[in-house]
Design a protein around this motif. Structure first.
Motif, mmCIF file in Angstrom:
data_model
loop_
_atom_site.group_PDB
_atom_site.id
_atom_site.type_symbol
_atom_site.label_atom_id
_atom_site.label_comp_id
_atom_site.label_asym_id
_atom_site.label_seq_id
_atom_site.Cartn_x
_atom_site.Cartn_y
_atom_site.Cartn_z
ATOM 1 N N HIS A 78 0.825 -1.198 0.000
ATOM 2 C CA HIS A 78 0.000 0.000 0.000
ATOM 3 C C HIS A 78 0.858 1.246 0.000
ATOM 4 C CE1 HIS A 78 -3.326 2.560 0.185
ATOM 5 N NE2 HIS A 78 -3.391 2.770 1.487
ATOM 6 N N SER A 79 0.409 2.184 -0.756
ATOM 7 C CA SER A 79 1.028 3.507 -0.732
ATOM 8 C C SER A 79 -0.046 4.438 -1.260
ATOM 9 C CB SER A 79 2.252 3.527 -1.646
ATOM 10 O OG SER A 79 2.767 4.837 -1.700
ATOM 11 N N ILE A 80 -0.180 5.590 -0.637
ATOM 12 C CA ILE A 80 -1.319 6.435 -0.996
ATOM 13 C C ILE A 80 -1.073 7.183 -2.312
ATOM 14 C CG2 ILE A 80 -2.027 6.668 1.402
ATOM 15 C CD1 ILE A 80 -0.862 9.537 1.316
ATOM 16 N N THR A 81 -2.183 7.724 -2.860
ATOM 17 C CA THR A 81 -2.046 8.495 -4.101
ATOM 18 C C THR A 81 -2.250 9.994 -3.843
ATOM 19 O OG1 THR A 81 -4.316 7.786 -4.566
ATOM 20 C CG2 THR A 81 -2.554 6.678 -5.762
ATOM 21 N N GLY A 82 -2.501 10.386 -2.590
ATOM 22 C CA GLY A 82 -2.545 11.810 -2.251
ATOM 23 C C GLY A 82 -1.116 12.341 -2.187
ATOM 24 N N GLY A 83 -0.749 13.187 -3.137
ATOM 25 C CA GLY A 83 0.583 13.791 -3.130
ATOM 26 C C GLY A 83 1.716 12.813 -3.373
ATOM 27 N N MET A 84 1.397 11.592 -3.748
ATOM 28 C CA MET A 84 2.414 10.572 -4.056
ATOM 29 C C MET A 84 1.879 9.711 -5.194
ATOM 30 S SD MET A 84 3.306 9.576 -0.139
ATOM 31 C CE MET A 84 4.079 8.016 -0.431
ATOM 32 N N THR A 85 2.727 8.835 -5.697
ATOM 33 C CA THR A 85 2.246 7.952 -6.755
ATOM 34 C C THR A 85 3.061 6.663 -6.753
ATOM 35 O OG1 THR A 85 1.610 7.893 -9.089
ATOM 36 C CG2 THR A 85 3.701 8.953 -8.593
ATOM 37 N N HIS A 86 2.672 5.715 -7.567
ATOM 38 C CA HIS A 86 3.454 4.480 -7.707
ATOM 39 C C HIS A 86 3.226 3.918 -9.110
ATOM 40 C CE1 HIS A 86 -0.112 1.882 -6.983
ATOM 41 N NE2 HIS A 86 -0.441 2.739 -6.051
ATOM 42 N N THR A 136 -8.878 6.083 1.435
ATOM 43 C CA THR A 136 -7.587 5.550 1.899
ATOM 44 C C THR A 136 -6.971 4.603 0.872
ATOM 45 O OG1 THR A 136 -8.406 5.672 4.150
ATOM 46 C CG2 THR A 136 -6.471 4.275 3.789
ATOM 47 N N TYR A 137 -7.827 3.764 0.311
ATOM 48 C CA TYR A 137 -7.320 2.719 -0.587
ATOM 49 C C TYR A 137 -7.409 3.096 -2.065
ATOM 50 C CZ TYR A 137 -7.250 -0.027 3.663
ATOM 51 O OH TYR A 137 -6.983 -0.470 4.932
ATOM 52 N N ALA A 138 -7.614 4.394 -2.350
ATOM 53 C CA ALA A 138 -7.693 4.828 -3.752
ATOM 54 C C ALA A 138 -6.379 4.521 -4.457
ATOM 55 C CB ALA A 138 -8.000 6.316 -3.816
ATOM 56 N N GLY A 139 -6.453 3.706 -5.496
ATOM 57 C CA GLY A 139 -5.231 3.368 -6.235
ATOM 58 C C GLY A 139 -4.385 2.341 -5.509
ATOM 59 N N THR A 149 -8.887 22.564 -5.913
ATOM 60 C CA THR A 149 -8.460 21.203 -5.544
ATOM 61 C C THR A 149 -9.660 20.304 -5.213
ATOM 62 O OG1 THR A 149 -6.449 22.155 -4.637
ATOM 63 C CG2 THR A 149 -6.979 19.901 -3.937
ATOM 64 N N PHE A 150 -9.559 19.056 -5.607
ATOM 65 C CA PHE A 150 -10.610 18.069 -5.303
ATOM 66 C C PHE A 150 -10.306 17.485 -3.924
ATOM 67 C CE2 PHE A 150 -12.589 13.737 -6.510
ATOM 68 C CZ PHE A 150 -13.873 14.185 -6.239
ATOM 69 N N TYR A 151 -11.002 17.994 -2.914
ATOM 70 C CA TYR A 151 -10.766 17.521 -1.540
ATOM 71 C C TYR A 151 -11.652 16.304 -1.289
ATOM 72 C CZ TYR A 151 -7.967 21.673 -0.791
ATOM 73 O OH TYR A 151 -6.981 22.633 -0.891
#
Ligand SMILES: Cc1ncc(COP(=O)(O)O)c(C=O)c1O
Length: 418
Positions: free
Chosen positions: A70-78, A301-304, A295-297
């Motif tokens: 798991h790693s979030i997609t808010g302000g990060m990516t994978h 948690t598990y998005a992506g 911004t889309f607020y």
């Protein structure tokens, strides 16, 4: 006694007990703890289009679980989520899209509805905030989704806290209006000034009982939305990924929707993952680079989720490599040819078909016979889930013609004889 609160399960059914305890899946089959084998005729709530335990999806999940869980997609990516967003964008009629991920169908719908409303807000037209669905439409069980859903029996306890602006009537073709579109046009034009978006299930209203309408209705709707500056959200959560005989149901109409919601068969039903795919014309307004914060607020948690994305990429590769959708053409024709004659049975009101969906609707007086029919089918090795007096097949797309024929024969045997 189990501590499980079963969804969509009346207490009377729980009291009757005797639920199958499913412990394993393989191809089109589910196995219970007694060693009984059942055909998963409804693809586990319409998700498992590729059957169970497909080695390539299982391997993709295992591999991803060993690399990044798991790693979030808010302000990060994978890498996995980037690849999936790109792949999904290119499955759309035009690829200029961005993808918001979520975990189940309802949460993808919530994202779509909020994006639609915020789009108009972002471009300085906040009065366009109403959302309209179709009569008998279903988009999930969260409160936002109930606001555009009209399977009233499910929603009654919450009716006081749900606001419905209006609804499009279910299309009723007439000689002068062959797609049954004109009543919808009247509603859209009447509400256009404050209407943000229309959301609907393309071609088939699943939870309402597999109610089908013409692709040309959808085409007219898309044109009318454009003329009236209303966004069109197509909810492909149940119909997407080949169920209707095209990759997406909206492909039958040749339209290019503003927002498309997907889920269920996106991962072949192996991981909870859903998405809303939106046009860049909308996405570009969610900027904070001007004088205002667009911004889309919104997020989950598990998005992506990396494992979900890996499962989806594996499933998408299988749909392509195994020609899954094209291979349904002959099966769909077989289903129609073999089920249509059931109309001659006196208990049958009608049959209807769309791609790999086959429906037998019984006359309403058979309502009290449905639990018995369902149980008889289970005893014969078939897990059906009738909707009222509607019995339908929505099997894994990979089912063989032979297994399909056997399932239809079992259904014919289970129908009341008079
Ligand atoms: C058309 C449609 N939209 C949304 C949903 C909600 O999906 P989920 O149950 O994954 O929240 C469903 C579920 O059946 C559906 O059929």
């Amino acid at each position: 006694m189990s501590h499980l609160f079963h969804p969509y399960t009346p207490f009377s059914a729980i009291q009757a007990g005797n639920f199958p305890h499913i412990v394993r899946g393989e191809g089109i089959y589910l196995f219970d703890d007694q060693g009984n084998r059942y055909v998963d005729v409804v693809s586990s709530w319409w998700a498992c289009s590729l059957g169970h335990n497909h080695p390539k999806i299982v391997q993709a999940i295992q591999q991803q679980a060993g690399i990044l869980q798991h790693s979030i997609t808010g302000g990060m990516t994978h890498p996995t989520v980037i690849e999936l967003a790109e792949t999904l964008s290119h499955l759309m009629p035009t690829p200029d899209r961005h993808v918001v991920f979520a975990s189940d169908g309802a949460s993808a719908v919530e994202a779509a509805l909020k994006i639609a409303v915020q789009y108009w807000y972002n471009i300085g037209r906040p009065e366009k905030k109403a959302l309209i669905g179709m009569d008998q439409g279903y988009h999930g069980d969260s409160l936002g989704a109930l606001g555009v859903g009209f399977v009233d029996h499910f929603h009654e306890p919450y009716s006081e806290i749900i606001t419905h602006t209006a609804k499009l009537p279910f299309p009723q073709p007439t000689p002068t209006d062959p797609n049954g579109f004109e009543p919808s046009r009247t509603i859209i034009t009447a509400h256009a000034n404050h209407l943000a978006a229309i959301i609907l299930e393309p071609l088939c209203l699943g939870s309402a009982g597999m109610k089908m309408y013409p692709a040309d209705y959808l085409k007219q709707l898309a044109e009318c939305c454009k003329e009236n500056e209303v966004l069109l959200i197509v909810d492909e959560i149940a119909m997407g990924f080949g169920r209707t005989g095209e990759r997406f149901a909206h492909n039958h109409a040749g339209i290019d929707p503003d927002l498309v919601c997907i889920g269920k068969a996106l991962t072949g039903g192996y991981m909870p993952l859903s998405a809303c795919i939106i046009k860049d014309r909308l996405y570009d307004t969610f900027s904070n680079l001007g004088c205002r914060d667009g911004t889309f607020y919104h997020g989950n948690t598990y998005a992506g989720h990396p494992i979900g994305c890996a499962a989806a990429l594996a499933a998408l590769r299988i749909y392509e490599a195994e020609n899954t959708v094209a291979n349904t053409t002959e099966k769909a024709a077989t289903m129609r040819d073999q089920m249509k004659p059931l109309e001659q049975r006196s208990c049958v009101k009608e049959t209807r078909f769309l791609g790999m969906i086959g429906v037998v609707e019984l006359h309403s007086q058979y309502a009290d016979k449905m639990p018995h029919i369902k149980y008889a089918l289970r005893q014969a090795g078939y897990l059906f889930r009738p909707l009222g007096t509607i019995i339908y097949l929505m099997p894994p797309l990979i089912i063989s013609i032979d297994d399909l024929t056997k399932a239809i024969n079992a259904l014919a045997d289970a129908l009341p004889s008079e």
